[in-house]
Design an enzyme around this catalytic site. Structure first.
Site, short mmCIF file in Angstrom:
data_model
loop_
_atom_site.label_atom_id
_atom_site.label_comp_id
_atom_site.label_asym_id
_atom_site.label_seq_id
_atom_site.Cartn_x
_atom_site.Cartn_y
_atom_site.Cartn_z
N LEU A 114 0.86 -1.18 0.00
CA LEU A 114 0.00 0.00 0.00
C LEU A 114 0.89 1.23 0.00
O LEU A 114 2.09 1.15 0.30
CB LEU A 114 -0.91 0.01 1.23
CG LEU A 114 -1.91 -1.15 1.34
CD1 LEU A 114 -2.58 -1.14 2.70
CD2 LEU A 114 -2.95 -1.07 0.22
N SER A 115 0.32 2.39 -0.30
CA SER A 115 1.16 3.59 -0.36
C SER A 115 1.83 3.87 0.98
O SER A 115 2.95 4.39 1.01
CB SER A 115 0.34 4.79 -0.82
OG SER A 115 -0.71 5.07 0.09
N GLU A 116 1.18 3.53 2.09
CA GLU A 116 1.80 3.75 3.40
C GLU A 116 1.39 2.64 4.38
O GLU A 116 0.24 2.18 4.37
CB GLU A 116 1.38 5.09 4.01
CG GLU A 116 1.75 6.31 3.21
CD GLU A 116 3.22 6.65 3.23
OE1 GLU A 116 3.97 6.05 4.04
OE2 GLU A 116 3.63 7.51 2.44
N THR A 117 2.34 2.26 5.22
CA THR A 117 2.06 1.45 6.41
C THR A 117 2.49 2.25 7.62
O THR A 117 3.62 2.76 7.68
CB THR A 117 2.83 0.12 6.37
OG1 THR A 117 2.35 -0.67 5.27
CG2 THR A 117 2.61 -0.67 7.65
N CYS A 173 3.05 11.60 6.86
CA CYS A 173 1.97 11.01 6.07
C CYS A 173 0.65 11.30 6.76
O CYS A 173 0.46 10.91 7.92
CB CYS A 173 2.16 9.51 5.89
SG CYS A 173 0.78 8.74 5.01
#
Length: 271
Positions: free
Chosen positions: A53-56, A80
């Site tokens: 995913l784009s961010e964790t 983020c």
């Protein structure tokens, strides 16, 4: 098939949350992992790469506050927004956090998130972008060669265009876009049904297009606030997948970003 490895594996609580979303399959999906203590950086990056995913977001409890770090599939980042909102939504809704405000200790300082019913409000430092000349080849990489555009610089390059329909039609050359020395490139426009809309592209950090980038609104909001002469703005970001952000420019050098979240997946990472 019996999995003997899973019996003895370390179990890390895992959640996938659609952030800045008022319904499933909208907004920006983020992963949230709740840790008892920090794992080594290689393992954190591998988990983020596995999530794809784009961010964790990784969260560790520290007395009354929480430490928070964010990883794309490729790198750790300094800020983020949507993954911060996702982490707060998990703590507020699933882990009996009784206060109305959560404080996160991060690379970007202390970030606060307030809960008000279904809405979550991020309190982030405001960033004033500066105008720059268009880097050679940038508009061509975006498919905007020959179009009138303003170019600004913050942590991302900001490209302001005049035609809202062109925003929907964008199909960048990601290989060409990756060569520019920036976290990402955001294209934005004044909109008919919102104060402004945008799309964010970041092949430099392993994310070709991010549906909703909260951190980008720390400089998009003040930029459009100056242009439109207002401190409260309604924004939408995304291409095929979209989400909404309400922005409030404060008088203390900070900006509030408000949105909703939907829990989509709940389970464990087994290490």
């Amino acid at each position: 098939m019996k999995n003997n490895q899973a019996v003895s594996a370390e179990k890390i609580p895992f959640y996938q949350v659609d952030a800045f979303a008022d319904r499933p399959f909208s907004g920006n999906p983020a992963a949230v992992c709740l840790l008892d203590s920090w794992l080594d950086d290689i393992t954190l990056q591998n988990i983020a790469r596995e999530n794809n995913l784009s961010e964790t977001a990784f969260v560790v409890r520290q007395d009354e506050d929480f430490a928070l770090r964010w990883f794309t599939p490729a790198v750790e980042v300094d800020l983020c927004g949507h993954a911060t909102l996702a982490a707060a939504a998990v703590l507020f809704s699933l882990h009996d956090f009784a206060e109305q405000e959560i404080r996160f200790s991060t690379r970007s300082g202390i970030l606060k998130v307030k809960s008000d019913g279904e809405n979550y409000t991020l309190d982030f430092p405001l960033v004033n972008p500066v105008p720059i000349s268009a880097p050679e080849g940038l508009l061509a990489a975006l498919g905007l060669e020959g179009e009138a555009a303003e170019i600004w610089q913050a942590s991302d390059i900001v490209v302001i265009i005049k035609d809202e329909e062109r925003l929907e039609m964008l199909s960048p050359d990601y290989a060409a876009l990756e060569k520019f020395a920036t976290r990402g490139v955001v294209v934005t426009v004044a909109a008919q049904h919102y104060d402004f809309r945008s799309r964010w592209f970041g092949p430099q950090v392993g994310v070709n297009e991010d549906p909703v980038t909260g951190s980008a609104h720390t400089f998009l909001a003040p930029l459009w606030a100056d242009k439109l002469g207002k401190k409260h703005l309604c924004a939408q970001q995304g291409g095929p997948r979209k989400g909404n952000i309400d922005c409030h420019i404060k008088d203390n050098g900070r900006v509030e970003l408000t949105g909703k979240a939907r829990l989509m997946v709940e389970g464990y990472f087994l290490l």
